[in-house]
Design an enzyme around this catalytic site. Structure first.
Site, PDB file in Angstrom:
ATOM      1  N   ASP A  17       0.813  -1.224   0.000  1.00 15.47           N
ATOM      2  CA  ASP A  17       0.000   0.000   0.000  1.00 15.47           C
ATOM      3  C   ASP A  17       0.841   1.266   0.000  1.00 15.47           C
ATOM      4  O   ASP A  17       0.439   2.301   0.546  1.00 15.47           O
ATOM      5  CB  ASP A  17      -0.956   0.014   1.214  1.00 15.47           C
ATOM      6  CG  ASP A  17      -1.858  -1.193   1.228  1.00 15.47           C
ATOM      7  OD1 ASP A  17      -2.268  -1.637   0.147  1.00 15.47           O
ATOM      8  OD2 ASP A  17      -2.157  -1.701   2.327  1.00 15.47           O
ATOM      9  N   LYS A  20       1.856   2.166  -5.159  1.00  9.21           N
ATOM     10  CA  LYS A  20       2.360   1.616  -6.435  1.00  9.21           C
ATOM     11  C   LYS A  20       1.405   1.929  -7.580  1.00  9.21           C
ATOM     12  O   LYS A  20       1.824   2.272  -8.682  1.00  9.21           O
ATOM     13  CB  LYS A  20       2.554   0.090  -6.313  1.00  9.21           C
ATOM     14  CG  LYS A  20       3.557  -0.308  -5.236  1.00  9.21           C
ATOM     15  CD  LYS A  20       3.630  -1.809  -5.052  1.00  9.21           C
ATOM     16  CE  LYS A  20       2.415  -2.438  -4.422  1.00  9.21           C
ATOM     17  NZ  LYS A  20       2.186  -2.108  -3.008  1.00  9.21           N
ATOM     18  N   GLY A  44      -4.588  -4.232  -3.750  1.00  6.47           N
ATOM     19  CA  GLY A  44      -5.564  -3.177  -4.021  1.00  6.47           C
ATOM     20  C   GLY A  44      -4.772  -1.953  -4.408  1.00  6.47           C
ATOM     21  O   GLY A  44      -4.075  -1.374  -3.575  1.00  6.47           O
ATOM     22  N   HIS A  45      -4.787  -1.606  -5.676  1.00  5.09           N
ATOM     23  CA  HIS A  45      -3.984  -0.482  -6.172  1.00  5.09           C
ATOM     24  C   HIS A  45      -4.923   0.633  -6.599  1.00  5.09           C
ATOM     25  O   HIS A  45      -5.744   0.455  -7.498  1.00  5.09           O
ATOM     26  CB  HIS A  45      -3.107  -0.939  -7.353  1.00  5.09           C
ATOM     27  CG  HIS A  45      -2.085  -1.973  -6.957  1.00  5.09           C
ATOM     28  ND1 HIS A  45      -1.206  -2.521  -7.836  1.00  5.09           N
ATOM     29  CD2 HIS A  45      -1.808  -2.525  -5.743  1.00  5.09           C
ATOM     30  CE1 HIS A  45      -0.426  -3.381  -7.189  1.00  5.09           C
ATOM     31  NE2 HIS A  45      -0.783  -3.407  -5.922  1.00  5.09           N
ATOM     32  N   GLN A 228       1.958  -6.209  -3.416  1.00  6.57           N
ATOM     33  CA  GLN A 228       2.516  -6.363  -2.069  1.00  6.57           C
ATOM     34  C   GLN A 228       3.889  -5.667  -2.012  1.00  6.57           C
ATOM     35  O   GLN A 228       4.071  -4.692  -2.714  1.00  6.57           O
ATOM     36  CB  GLN A 228       2.605  -7.850  -1.657  1.00  6.57           C
ATOM     37  CG  GLN A 228       1.254  -8.512  -1.441  1.00  6.57           C
ATOM     38  CD  GLN A 228       0.552  -8.907  -2.737  1.00  6.57           C
ATOM     39  OE1 GLN A 228       1.132  -9.590  -3.578  1.00  6.57           O
ATOM     40  NE2 GLN A 228      -0.688  -8.508  -2.903  1.00  6.57           N
TER      41      GLN A 228
HETATM   42  P1  GDP Z   1      -0.701   0.354  -3.557  1.00  9.34           P
HETATM   43  O1  GDP Z   1      -1.303  -0.914  -3.060  1.00  9.34           O
HETATM   44  O2  GDP Z   1       0.779   0.395  -3.331  1.00  9.34           O
HETATM   45  O3  GDP Z   1      -1.059   0.687  -4.978  1.00  9.34           O
HETATM   46  O4  GDP Z   1      -1.303   1.525  -2.644  1.00  9.34           O
HETATM   47  P2  GDP Z   1      -2.866   1.710  -2.252  1.00  9.34           P
HETATM   48  O5  GDP Z   1      -3.589   2.200  -3.438  1.00  9.34           O
HETATM   49  O6  GDP Z   1      -3.385   0.492  -1.562  1.00  9.34           O
HETATM   50  O7  GDP Z   1      -2.744   2.808  -1.122  1.00  9.34           O
HETATM   51  C1  GDP Z   1      -2.202   4.065  -1.357  1.00  9.34           C
HETATM   52  C2  GDP Z   1      -3.280   5.130  -1.060  1.00  9.34           C
HETATM   53  O8  GDP Z   1      -2.663   6.392  -0.938  1.00  9.34           O
HETATM   54  C3  GDP Z   1      -4.289   5.272  -2.178  1.00  9.34           C
HETATM   55  O9  GDP Z   1      -5.535   5.571  -1.624  1.00  9.34           O
HETATM   56  C4  GDP Z   1      -3.762   6.451  -2.996  1.00  9.34           C
HETATM   57  O10 GDP Z   1      -4.783   7.157  -3.685  1.00  9.34           O
HETATM   58  C5  GDP Z   1      -3.166   7.308  -1.909  1.00  9.34           C
HETATM   59  N1  GDP Z   1      -2.016   8.123  -2.304  1.00  9.34           N
HETATM   60  C6  GDP Z   1      -1.027   7.849  -3.191  1.00  9.34           C
HETATM   61  N2  GDP Z   1      -0.106   8.828  -3.194  1.00  9.34           N
HETATM   62  C7  GDP Z   1      -0.520   9.733  -2.303  1.00  9.34           C
HETATM   63  C8  GDP Z   1       0.036  10.973  -1.813  1.00  9.34           C
HETATM   64  O11 GDP Z   1       1.109  11.407  -2.204  1.00  9.34           O
HETATM   65  N3  GDP Z   1      -0.671  11.636  -0.847  1.00  9.34           N
HETATM   66  C9  GDP Z   1      -1.845  11.167  -0.352  1.00  9.34           C
HETATM   67  N4  GDP Z   1      -2.447  11.886   0.576  1.00  9.34           N
HETATM   68  N5  GDP Z   1      -2.401  10.018  -0.783  1.00  9.34           N
HETATM   69  C10 GDP Z   1      -1.730   9.312  -1.725  1.00  9.34           C
HETATM   70  P1  IMO Z   2      -0.883  -4.162  -2.252  1.00  7.27           P
HETATM   71  O1  IMO Z   2      -0.463  -4.732  -3.595  1.00  7.27           O
HETATM   72  C1  IMO Z   2      -0.883  -4.627   2.111  1.00  7.27           C
HETATM   73  C2  IMO Z   2      -0.927  -8.733   3.653  1.00  7.27           C
HETATM   74  C3  IMO Z   2      -2.152  -9.156   4.435  1.00  7.27           C
HETATM   75  C4  IMO Z   2      -1.519 -10.136   5.407  1.00  7.27           C
HETATM   76  C5  IMO Z   2      -0.465 -10.823   4.559  1.00  7.27           C
HETATM   77  C6  IMO Z   2      -0.906 -12.167   3.966  1.00  7.27           C
HETATM   78  O2  IMO Z   2      -2.146  -3.421  -2.266  1.00  7.27           O
HETATM   79  O3  IMO Z   2       0.256  -3.444  -1.618  1.00  7.27           O
HETATM   80  P2  IMO Z   2      -2.552 -12.795   1.956  1.00  7.27           P
HETATM   81  O4  IMO Z   2      -4.003 -12.525   1.776  1.00  7.27           O
HETATM   82  O5  IMO Z   2      -1.677 -12.240   0.889  1.00  7.27           O
HETATM   83  O6  IMO Z   2      -2.251 -14.238   2.212  1.00  7.27           O
HETATM   84  O7  IMO Z   2      -2.172 -12.018   3.328  1.00  7.27           O
HETATM   85  O8  IMO Z   2      -0.166  -9.927   3.505  1.00  7.27           O
HETATM   86  N1  IMO Z   2      -1.194  -8.191   2.294  1.00  7.27           N
HETATM   87  C7  IMO Z   2      -1.123  -6.900   1.987  1.00  7.27           C
HETATM   88  N2  IMO Z   2      -0.906  -5.811   2.746  1.00  7.27           N
HETATM   89  N3  IMO Z   2      -1.027  -4.487   0.761  1.00  7.27           N
HETATM   90  C8  IMO Z   2      -1.205  -5.568  -0.019  1.00  7.27           C
HETATM   91  O9  IMO Z   2      -1.198  -5.495  -1.365  1.00  7.27           O
HETATM   92  C9  IMO Z   2      -1.315  -6.844   0.585  1.00  7.27           C
HETATM   93  N4  IMO Z   2      -1.522  -8.088   0.109  1.00  7.27           N
HETATM   94  C10 IMO Z   2      -1.425  -8.910   1.165  1.00  7.27           C
HETATM   95  O10 IMO Z   2      -2.752  -8.065   5.085  1.00  7.27           O
HETATM   96  O11 IMO Z   2      -0.867  -9.439   6.431  1.00  7.27           O
HETATM   97 MG    MG Z   3      -2.851  -1.544  -1.801  1.00 10.91          MG
END
Ligand code: GDP
Ligand code: IMO
Ligand code: MG
Length: 438
Positions: A17, A20, A44-45, A228
């Protein structure tokens, strides 16, 4: 495209998270192929465009750019029902992937009994105090079935007559473990469900390895989207509190069938602080009001499960470990704006051991983390960085924090994100990213 053609990997450097999805979306217009190579719908991206947020789970985050061809590599585990929902949602918002999506015939399916096993195991583990806090999406069991040679690959869907035989052994093992009480669907129901959901995907299933090899030979640029992150990597993460795939660089090669020389650069993605969902070591965690403030300001609730994320200061040793593991060329530091308004910002620069010594080495054993106390360096805070697009405009205190961060990690910053939207961020002049973006 006049810019130099490079093949670039985007990898998470913390516990997921990091942002990416935003970076992949931002860079996608410079690439022809955008590729997922591991993980499944545990990812979840989020991509934010014009204030609208789109969450992607299995589809590469280049989806919003009509010139990008999207590839799901053999290292991914796929839930086709969820994929269908994802495609429907995208289509409703004007993004049609017809003709520009390829799913590897060697990718494995996530089936209902994998999900049931994942959930059953977590409930039992909770009672034993060994819960991992998985996303409950069946990821672990799908990879287990792959390793124990009972997995079902997308290519198997082309053989409906023998599909039941492919699924049976794994299904029976799960049924034996769960017993009758868990209400598993029958084998026939699982086979029928798989064939029904697969029907619309059959034209998308093919030889992704040859597709990518050919694209590479033609000099088409390729963007690899990690899911991840390194600290969740099954080998290099905080085992056993990890996911079931290699989310670090090695997984890119096994998950696509491309050789290392097909890759030019690695961009590592890290937040300006740290978060983690689920159980496991997290020395930088803040269990106080500051942690709660980071959670609220950063909206740190899971994209996939909605769970509150654990929050803490930036942890330099874990990020440095991730950079070494992946050979990171440049850092993208995300969500700096979330630290805006704090009087003081902390950074974990090492860990005090039981004997009082200071180390930046990460223990390999989860139990050994318990004895480590974070050593925190404190920085003066700043007012606002939200929406900044030029690093030279940043408040001096924010610049000092970022300089110390890059030095502690040992890798230069190439991109700084100052808000969720595509437009909110700075590309650092003189970096490979600056020449890529022209
Ligand atoms: P990922 O799994 O690595 O793609 O990241 P996620 O999408 O799960 O979580 C990142 C969250 O931070 C998302 O809700 C993005 O919209 C948000 N985000 C990304 N860059 C920024 C930033 O520079 N500032 C803020 N406030 N939010 C951001
Ligand atoms: P993105 O791509 C954050 C974590 C779960 C748990 C562990 C194992 O959005 O960064 P699983 O369901 O994969 O067997 O769970 O990994 N986990 C993540 N945490 N971002 C993710 O993906 C994750 N995908 C799995 O919370 O701790
Ligand atoms: Mg994510």
């Amino acid at each position: 495209m006049d810019q130099p053609s490079i093949n670039l990997a985007i990898l998470g450097l913390q516990w997921g998270d990091e942002g990416k999805g935003k970076v992949v979306d931002l860079l996608s217009p410079r690439f022809r192929q955008v590729v997922r190579f591991q993980g499944g719908n545990n990812a979840g991206h989020t991509v934010v465009v014009g204030g609208q947020s789109i969450a992607l789970h299995q589809v590469p985050s280049g989806a919003l750019h009509p010139d990008c061809f999207l590839v799901v590599g053999n290292g991914v585990v796929l839930n086709l029902e969820v994929l269908q929902q994802e495609l429907d949602r995208l289509k409703a918002r004007g993004f049609d992937l017809a003709g520009r999506l390829l799913l590897s015939e060697k990718a494995h399916l996530i089936l209902p009994h994998h999900i049931a096993l994942d959930l059953w195991r977590e409930v039992r583990a909770d009672k034993l105090g060994t819960k991992i806090g998985t996303t409950g999406r069946g990821i672990g069991p799908a990879y287990e079935m792959k390793a124990s040679r009972m997995g079902v690959r997308l290519g198997d869907l082309r053989h409906p007559g023998s599909l039941a035989d492919r699924i049976r052994q794994g299904y029976e093992e799960v049924r034996l473990r769960l017993g009758e009480a868990e209400g598993l669907p029958s084998l026939q129901a699982i086979v029928d469900g798989a064939l029904r959901t697969a029907q619309p995907f059959l034209p998308f299933i093919g030889d992704a390895q040859t597709h990518l090899q050919t694209a590479w030979q033609r000099g088409e640029s390729i963007l690899f989207e990690g899911a991840q992150a390194t600290l969740l990597d099954i080998d290099h993460g905080t085992y056993p509190f990890v996911t079931s795939s290699n989310c670090s660089l090695g997984g890119l090669f096994t998950g696509t069938g491309l050789p290392p020389k097909a890759l030019d650069k690695v961009l590592g993605i890290a937040k300006a602080y740290t978060t983690r969902v689920g159980a496991g070591p997290f020395p930088a965690e803040l269990l106080d009001a500051t942690g709660a403030r980071l959670r609220e300001a950063g909206r740190e609730f899971g994209t996939t499960t909605g769970r509150p994320r654990r929050c803490g200061w930036f942890d330099a040793p874990i990020t440095a470990h991730a950079c070494r593991t992946n050979g990171v060329d440049g850092l993208a530091i995300m969500k700096l704006d979330v630290l805006d308004g704090l009087e003081e910002v902390g950074m974990v620069v090492g860990y005090r051991t039981g004997e009082g010594g200071l180390t930046t080495q990460l223990p390999s054993c989860a139990a050994d983390w318990a004895g480590l106390k974070p050593e925190i360096r404190r920085f003066k805070g700043w007012d606002s960085t939200r929406g900044f697009t030029d690093p030279r405009d940043l408040p001096g205190t924010a610049r000092a924090y970022l300089e110390a961060l890059a030095e502690a990690v040992g890798v230069p910053i190439a991109y700084l994100s100052t808000g969720p939207d595509r437009t909110e961020g700075c590309v650092y002049p003189g970096t490979f990213l600056a020449s890529l973006l022209g």
